[in-house]
Design an enzyme around this catalytic site. Structure first.
Site, PDB file in Angstrom:
ATOM      1  CD  GLU A 245      25.049   8.727 -61.305  1.00 29.94           C
ATOM      2  OE1 GLU A 245      25.972   8.317 -60.562  1.00 29.94           O
ATOM      3  OE2 GLU A 245      24.728   8.159 -62.363  1.00 29.94           O
ATOM      4  CB  CYS A 282      27.840   6.798 -58.559  1.00 29.15           C
ATOM      5  SG  CYS A 282      27.313   5.521 -59.719  1.00 29.15           S
TER       6      CYS A 282
END
Length: 509
Positions: A245, A282
């Site tokens: 990620e 995030c």
């Protein structure tokens, strides 16, 4: 590779607190990986695995006060946030224990011979097996849930893989404490301590992904760091899966009708989402497409009021603080970019939230304004004011992959009138999770969750949150015409383990 001390650092002052470890040498990485590799056999029994995960959750909860105190000293995220994150981490461990017990993740499929098929079908039996040692790279912003005992570790262990974690330098002391808890849980169930390894240091991270006994890797962090590891994983003599990620802008589209209907509520909600955790999530919304005109003005005013009332905060480390201050300054210097609330330094060790506004037309073609389409980690967002739907489509067409994409619709649009369905269709190719009339911060740990997206949000199509995260650490294998006595119990006709399976085309539970 010379060993160097690893210090615990107080982000509130930038000062070293105590030495907690040393950076691992290449030899120490090798020893740690080999110990994990040797522990594989202890994870074969699913009953043992699930009990191990549950005990780990129990022990983490038992050490909650000590762990939260240590985490707050190294991250400044605060006891309330960290207590909740630890609870989520324990929930994840137990959720994967339940998945292990159920056994559906093994995807057992059995086909008996069928000579009438074209071509004829032999006896085929398929299920999934663990990959081997998994390297896990901890995240900075989730010291529990995406770190040593986080989702990558829990899902990898649940799949039957030992783990070696590369500790994040922002919370090395906490990493040592959590690893010791997991090892105690392992020993309680007769599993060698080496089933959870821990190493520190940048070079150790590279040695880890290159080690021939490492079979897969999971990463949460920056595009630059993740891409370097991704390339290293692909460049090995035997490439390995790398589930990373890396970064996400998390665009939001506010329709004109939605702004006219509830501009103030949208502005307040956006402020809460973009400043949550000092903007260190995030899935923080980093780009908002809002209409020009009176309704959009009301939204901007509401956002201005809410962000102005938000206190400055401490970022996870001073490197991030410096990058944030430099990043927002560079963006604010672009011509015709305005700062209704100027983001930047709050104090000697803090940052103040803020946001930028720009005409969406500036973002419809390549140029210096592309900087506004890059993630800026911290409490800031960009509000791009559009004149018509064509500008929205043009901007969306230029965005990279994201973890989330959000649309704020009016009541009528949400009921199927207007462009609601069309916008949803435009957002779907951009992200792994598409939200309607909500905010992306907050990722539920649930079976239907998907936390991933097109590159650079992630390097694979998998999720790192939710039950299907376990699929990353497994590979299918099929046995053809194998005698029943030689088959693993998971693939025998009498189903001694009571697994859900597809048996000659019929789903059995």
């Amino acid at each position: 590779m010379a060993a160097a001390p690893v210090w615990s650092v107080d982000p509130r002052t930038g000062k070293q607190r105590e030495q907690v470890a040393v950076e691992a040498t290449a030899e120490e990485v090798d020893t740690t990986v080999r110990a994990a590799h040797e522990a594989r056999g202890a994870l074969v029994d699913r009953t043992v695995r699930s009990a191990f995960l549950r005990t780990a959750a129990d022990l983490l909860e038992g050490a909650r006060d000590h762990l939260v105190e240590a985490a707050d000293a190294e991250t400044a995220l605060g006891p309330v946030r960290l207590t909740g994150e630890l609870a989520r981490t324990c929930f994840q461990l137990r959720a994967f224990a339940d998945i292990v017990d159920e056994g559906a993740f093994l995807d057992v499929v059995i086909n008996h011979p069928d000579d009438t098929a074209t071509p004829p079908i032999p006896d085929l039996r398929r299920y999934k097996v663990p990959l081997g040692v998994v390297a896990v790279y901890s995240a900075s912003n989730f010291p529990f849930a995406f770190s040593v005992a986080g989702g990558d570790t829990a899902s990898a262990l649940g799949a039957g893989n030992p783990v070696v974690v590369k500790a994040h330098p922002d919370h090395p002391g906490l990493s040592e404490l959590v690893a010791s808890v997991l090892r105690r849980a392992a020993v309680e169930h007769g599993i060698p301590e080496g089933v959870v390894g821990l190493v520190h240091g940048f070079e150790a991270g590279l040695e880890l992904v290159r080690h021939p006994l490492v079979s897969a890797a999971g990463f949460t962090g920056s595009i630059r760091g993740g891409r370097a590891l991704f390339d290293a994983a692909a460049a090995r003599p035997v490439p390995i899966p790398f589930h990373g990620e890396l970064g996400s802008l998390n665009p939001v589209v506010v329709t004109e009708a939605a702004a006219a209907e509830r501009a103030e509520a949208i502005g307040a909600g956006l402020a809460g989402s973009m400043t949550l955790g000092v903007g260190q999530f995030c899935v923080k919304p980093g780009l908002v497409l809002a209409p020009a005109g009176a309704a959009g003005d009301r939204l901007v005013k509401s956002l201005t009021d809410a962000v102005s009332d938000t206190d400055s905060g401490v970022l996870l480390d001073h490197r991030m603080r410096d990058n944030f201050i430099a990043g927002v300054a560079e963006r604010a210097e672009l011509p015709e970019v305005e700062t209704p609330v100027t983001p930047g330094a709050g104090g000697e060790h803090t940052v103040s939230p803020g946001f930028l506004t720009v005409a969406a037309q500036k973002l419809t073609s390549a140029g210096s304004y592309d900087l506004l389409l890059e993630e800026c980690f911290g409490p800031v967002t960009v509000v791009a004011r559009y004149e018509d739907d064509a500008e929205v489509r043009e901007v969306l067409s230029r965005l990279p992959g994201n973890l989330t994409a959000t649309v704020q619709l009016s009541e009528e649009e949400a009921a199927g009138q207007g462009r609601g369905a069309e916008i949803l269709a435009e957002l779907t190719p951009l992200a792994g999770r598409v939200l309607v009339n909500g905010w992306p911060t907050g990722v539920a740990v649930a079976a239907a969750q998907h936390h991933g997206g097109p590159y650079p949000a992630t390097t694979s199509t998998s999720t790192s949150v939710g039950g299907t995260a376990i699929e990353r650490w497994l590979r299918p294998v099929a046995y053809q015409n194998a005698p029943e006595a030689l088959l693993p119990p998971e693939l025998r006709d009498d189903n001694p383990l009571g697994l859900p399976r597809r048996f000659d085309g019929r789903l059995e539970r």
